[in-house]
Enzyme design. Structure first.
Site, PDB file in Angstrom:
ATOM      1  N   ARG A  82      42.837  92.023  34.210  1.00 29.71           N
ATOM      2  CA  ARG A  82      42.871  92.550  32.847  1.00 29.71           C
ATOM      3  C   ARG A  82      43.620  93.870  32.786  1.00 29.71           C
ATOM      4  NH1 ARG A  82      38.114  93.866  28.513  1.00 29.71           N
ATOM      5  NH2 ARG A  82      39.226  95.532  27.470  1.00 29.71           N
ATOM      6  N   ARG A  91      44.556  91.658  25.184  1.00 33.23           N
ATOM      7  CA  ARG A  91      44.053  91.487  26.538  1.00 33.23           C
ATOM      8  C   ARG A  91      43.971  90.002  26.884  1.00 33.23           C
ATOM      9  NH1 ARG A  91      39.240  93.651  24.421  1.00 33.23           N
ATOM     10  NH2 ARG A  91      40.567  95.381  23.804  1.00 33.23           N
ATOM     11  N   ASP A  94      38.388  89.319  27.748  1.00 32.21           N
ATOM     12  CA  ASP A  94      37.424  90.340  27.337  1.00 32.21           C
ATOM     13  C   ASP A  94      36.043  89.696  27.352  1.00 32.21           C
ATOM     14  OD1 ASP A  94      36.466  92.776  26.355  1.00 32.21           O
ATOM     15  OD2 ASP A  94      36.735  92.175  24.272  1.00 32.21           O
ATOM     16  N   ASP A  96      32.047  90.521  26.663  1.00 31.23           N
ATOM     17  CA  ASP A  96      31.099  91.486  26.089  1.00 31.23           C
ATOM     18  C   ASP A  96      29.678  90.962  26.206  1.00 31.23           C
ATOM     19  OD1 ASP A  96      32.968  93.372  25.198  1.00 31.23           O
ATOM     20  OD2 ASP A  96      33.260  92.328  23.295  1.00 31.23           O
TER      21      ASP A  96
END
Ligand code: ROI
Length: 161
Positions: A82, A91, A94, A96
């Site tokens: 990344r 990106r 990702d 989360d």
């Protein structure tokens, strides 16, 4: 055992493949993926002059505490090369941490539930697909209610498919 929800996103390279690779790596780390939402193409939120994203949410089961889990997710991002070109920018992957059981954590480098999830159709739409009845531990309402609220505003425009 704890249950957590992870948001996945990609807007660089082979976006679907990037999500699949991340899911594979999550499983390889000994984290059980119980369910995944469909992959949804979404308009960029925040910084809008960047490519469209593919987003999804995964429901996982783990014995890892939240602080270790988030480190694991960060290391998978790093493994996948990344690059962070700019804050809120494009990106290839990702990851989360959105929810962890019904915990509310406010540490400098770990905030759970994700502090902006209630404003993000690209998080709530896939989340509602697999966990409509999950209660947001801060707002005390189901995800389906948060999504409805959001979709009644301008953000209704955000989701493409
Ligand atoms: N917008 C969309 N649609 N999907 C994302 O995953 C995403 N991730 C981000 C920002 C840049 C806030 N916008 C996004 O980090």
């Amino acid at each position: 055992m704890s249950v957590a929800y992870i948001g996945l996103g990609s807007n660089l390279g082979k976006r679907e493949d990037n999500l699949q690779t991340a899911l594979k790596k999550i499983r390889k780390a000994g984290i059980k993926v119980l369910k995944t939402s469909s992959f949804m193409e979404t308009k960029p939120y925040g910084i809008v002059d960047q490519p469209f994203f593919i987003n999804a949410v995964a429901k996982i089961e783990t014995t890892l505490p939240p602080g270790i889990l988030i480190k694991k997710l960060l290391s998978i991002e790093t493994e996948m090369g990344r690059e962070r070109r700019r804050h809120w920018g494009e990106r290839n992957i990702d990851l989360d941490l959105l929810l962890y059981d019904d915990l509310v954590i406010t540490e400098p480098d770990l905030i759970v539930p994700h502090p902006d999830m209630q404003n993000r159709v690209f998080v709530l739409a896939p989340l509602v697909e697999i966990a409509a009845d999950a209660i947001h531990p801060v707002y005390g309402v189901p995800m389906s209610v948060l999504l409805k609220k959001l979709m009644s505003g301008d953000e209704a425009n955000e989701l493409l498919r």
